[in-house]
Design a protein around this motif. Structure first.
Motif, PDB file in Angstrom:
ATOM      1  N   MET A   1       0.844  -1.182   0.000  1.00  0.00           N
ATOM      2  CA  MET A   1       0.000   0.000   0.000  1.00  0.00           C
ATOM      3  C   MET A   1       0.890   1.246   0.000  1.00  0.00           C
ATOM      4  N   PRO A   2       0.688   2.161  -0.929  1.00  0.00           N
ATOM      5  CA  PRO A   2       1.528   3.362  -0.982  1.00  0.00           C
ATOM      6  C   PRO A   2       1.240   4.272   0.207  1.00  0.00           C
ATOM      7  N   LYS A   3       2.279   4.961   0.644  1.00  0.00           N
ATOM      8  CA  LYS A   3       2.140   5.902   1.752  1.00  0.00           C
ATOM      9  C   LYS A   3       1.603   7.226   1.224  1.00  0.00           C
ATOM     10  N   LEU A   4       0.702   7.798   1.976  1.00  0.00           N
ATOM     11  CA  LEU A   4       0.202   9.127   1.652  1.00  0.00           C
ATOM     12  C   LEU A   4       1.076  10.133   2.390  1.00  0.00           C
ATOM     13  N   VAL A   5       1.626  11.088   1.651  1.00  0.00           N
ATOM     14  CA  VAL A   5       2.495  12.093   2.246  1.00  0.00           C
ATOM     15  C   VAL A   5       1.914  13.477   1.957  1.00  0.00           C
ATOM     16  N   ILE A   6       1.703  14.225   3.020  1.00  0.00           N
ATOM     17  CA  ILE A   6       1.213  15.589   2.896  1.00  0.00           C
ATOM     18  C   ILE A   6       2.307  16.500   3.445  1.00  0.00           C
ATOM     19  N   ARG A   7       2.724  17.472   2.658  1.00  0.00           N
ATOM     20  CA  ARG A   7       3.794  18.382   3.091  1.00  0.00           C
ATOM     21  C   ARG A   7       3.253  19.807   3.110  1.00  0.00           C
ATOM     22  N   ILE A   8       3.459  20.473   4.242  1.00  0.00           N
ATOM     23  CA  ILE A   8       3.006  21.846   4.413  1.00  0.00           C
ATOM     24  C   ILE A   8       4.228  22.689   4.758  1.00  0.00           C
ATOM     25  N   ASP A   9       4.470  23.728   3.993  1.00  0.00           N
ATOM     26  CA  ASP A   9       5.605  24.602   4.298  1.00  0.00           C
ATOM     27  C   ASP A   9       5.152  25.694   5.276  1.00  0.00           C
ATOM     28  N   PHE A  10       6.116  26.347   5.908  1.00  0.00           N
ATOM     29  CA  PHE A  10       5.806  27.312   6.960  1.00  0.00           C
ATOM     30  C   PHE A  10       5.004  28.515   6.462  1.00  0.00           C
ATOM     31  N   PRO A  11       5.339  29.124   5.316  1.00  0.00           N
ATOM     32  CA  PRO A  11       4.509  30.256   4.865  1.00  0.00           C
ATOM     33  C   PRO A  11       3.037  29.870   4.641  1.00  0.00           C
ATOM     34  N   THR A  12       2.781  28.676   4.167  1.00  0.00           N
ATOM     35  CA  THR A  12       1.405  28.223   3.972  1.00  0.00           C
ATOM     36  C   THR A  12       0.676  28.131   5.311  1.00  0.00           C
ATOM     37  N   PHE A  13       1.390  27.723   6.337  1.00  0.00           N
ATOM     38  CA  PHE A  13       0.834  27.664   7.684  1.00  0.00           C
ATOM     39  C   PHE A  13       0.689  29.065   8.284  1.00  0.00           C
ATOM     40  N   LEU A  14       1.708  29.899   8.060  1.00  0.00           N
ATOM     41  CA  LEU A  14       1.786  31.202   8.713  1.00  0.00           C
ATOM     42  C   LEU A  14       0.688  32.166   8.273  1.00  0.00           C
ATOM     43  N   LEU A  15       0.367  32.208   7.007  1.00  0.00           N
ATOM     44  CA  LEU A  15      -0.602  33.192   6.519  1.00  0.00           C
ATOM     45  C   LEU A  15      -1.973  33.070   7.185  1.00  0.00           C
ATOM     46  N   PRO A  16      -2.592  31.889   7.220  1.00  0.00           N
ATOM     47  CA  PRO A  16      -3.896  31.829   7.899  1.00  0.00           C
ATOM     48  C   PRO A  16      -3.795  32.026   9.408  1.00  0.00           C
ATOM     49  N   VAL A  17      -2.700  31.543  10.019  1.00  0.00           N
ATOM     50  CA  VAL A  17      -2.543  31.715  11.466  1.00  0.00           C
ATOM     51  C   VAL A  17      -2.393  33.191  11.805  1.00  0.00           C
ATOM     52  N   LEU A  18      -1.599  33.906  11.040  1.00  0.00           N
ATOM     53  CA  LEU A  18      -1.420  35.339  11.265  1.00  0.00           C
ATOM     54  C   LEU A  18      -2.731  36.092  11.058  1.00  0.00           C
ATOM     55  N   ALA A  19      -3.480  35.737  10.028  1.00  0.00           N
ATOM     56  CA  ALA A  19      -4.779  36.378   9.782  1.00  0.00           C
ATOM     57  C   ALA A  19      -5.736  36.119  10.947  1.00  0.00           C
ATOM     58  N   LEU A  20      -5.769  34.887  11.439  1.00  0.00           N
ATOM     59  CA  LEU A  20      -6.629  34.573  12.583  1.00  0.00           C
ATOM     60  C   LEU A  20      -6.190  35.316  13.841  1.00  0.00           C
ATOM     61  N   TRP A  21      -4.882  35.423  14.059  1.00  0.00           N
ATOM     62  CA  TRP A  21      -4.368  36.155  15.229  1.00  0.00           C
ATOM     63  C   TRP A  21      -4.797  37.619  15.170  1.00  0.00           C
ATOM     64  N   LEU A  22      -4.603  38.257  14.038  1.00  0.00           N
ATOM     65  CA  LEU A  22      -4.969  39.669  13.897  1.00  0.00           C
ATOM     66  C   LEU A  22      -6.474  39.865  14.058  1.00  0.00           C
ATOM     67  N   TYR A  23      -7.261  38.956  13.523  1.00  0.00           N
ATOM     68  CA  TYR A  23      -8.715  39.038  13.669  1.00  0.00           C
ATOM     69  C   TYR A  23      -9.107  38.891  15.136  1.00  0.00           C
ATOM     70  N   TRP A  24      -8.498  37.942  15.837  1.00  0.00           N
ATOM     71  CA  TRP A  24      -8.820  37.679  17.235  1.00  0.00           C
ATOM     72  C   TRP A  24      -8.387  38.837  18.132  1.00  0.00           C
ATOM     73  N   ARG A  25      -7.246  39.452  17.844  1.00  0.00           N
ATOM     74  CA  ARG A  25      -6.705  40.515  18.695  1.00  0.00           C
ATOM     75  C   ARG A  25      -7.320  41.886  18.402  1.00  0.00           C
ATOM     76  N   ARG A  26      -8.109  42.037  17.348  1.00  0.00           N
ATOM     77  CA  ARG A  26      -8.581  43.351  16.921  1.00  0.00           C
ATOM     78  C   ARG A  26      -9.358  44.085  18.009  1.00  0.00           C
ATOM     79  N   ASN A  27     -10.122  43.407  18.839  1.00  0.00           N
ATOM     80  CA  ASN A  27     -10.908  44.066  19.886  1.00  0.00           C
ATOM     81  C   ASN A  27     -10.414  43.733  21.290  1.00  0.00           C
ATOM     82  N   LYS A  28      -9.242  43.157  21.404  1.00  0.00           N
ATOM     83  CA  LYS A  28      -8.745  42.723  22.707  1.00  0.00           C
ATOM     84  C   LYS A  28      -7.803  43.726  23.358  1.00  0.00           C
TER      85      LYS A  28
END
Length: 169
Positions: A1-28
């Motif tokens: 059975m072939p292995k499924l490999v998913i690779r995520i680079d840091f910028p791909t992770f960083l952009l949505p996390v940064l957007a969520l952080w800024l959205y969450w902190r906007r009224n805090k």
């Protein structure tokens, strides 16, 4: 059975996390000092995430390795002093800011045992996630070293706090 490999680079992770952080902190915003500490803590969290997971490679049906015997990996490092300094020191230094930030940001965790416990639980979580991705090695030695780092950071907080109080008096 072939292995499924998913690779995520840091910028791909960083952009949505940064957007969520800024959205969450906007009224805090409460006070500039606390907001500065919160944002420094967020950047610290990103750095720990980068060091412990990236490049993130998730391998389905891959062999996984976990070391549950304390000091096994540390013993091997005796034969490689530079690697030992980087590994042992790196794991301690990586969690020292956690022990420093937690009591500054949250009064409920200003106690030694709470800070050490959170450090240990966070480290266990990282090791468990590394085990699940099958790309890194999960190691109990890392948990011990990370917890030691959180304790060191807490002691630095106590030192910093006493200096602050003397400066105010």
């Amino acid at each position: 059975m072939p292995k499924l490999v998913i690779r995520i680079d840091f910028p791909t992770f960083l952009l949505p996390v940064l957007a969520l952080w800024l959205y969450w902190r906007r009224n805090k915003f409460r006070e500039a000092g606390r907001e500065l500490w919160m944002n420094l803590f967020f950047l610290y969290g990103l750095a720990v995430t980068y060091v412990t997971f990236f490049p993130l490679t998730i391998r389905v049906s891959a062999a996984r390795h976990v070391n549950m015997i304390p000091f096994v990996e540390m013993k091997w490092l005796l034969y490689r002093p530079l690697v030992a300094v980087l590994n042992l020191g790196g794991n301690v230094v990586m969690f020292a800011p956690l022990g420093f930030f937690l009591p500054i940001l949250w009064a409920r965790v200003r106690g030694f045992w709470k800070t050490a416990g959170i450090g240990m639980l966070l480290s266990l979580s990282i090791e468990f996630l590394q085990y699940l991705t099958a790309d890194r090695e999960a190691d109990i030695d890392d948990v011990m070293l990370n917890t030691t780092g959180a304790i060191l950071g807490y002691w630095l907080y106590l030192l910093w706090n006493s200096i602050q109080k003397k400066a105010e008096a």
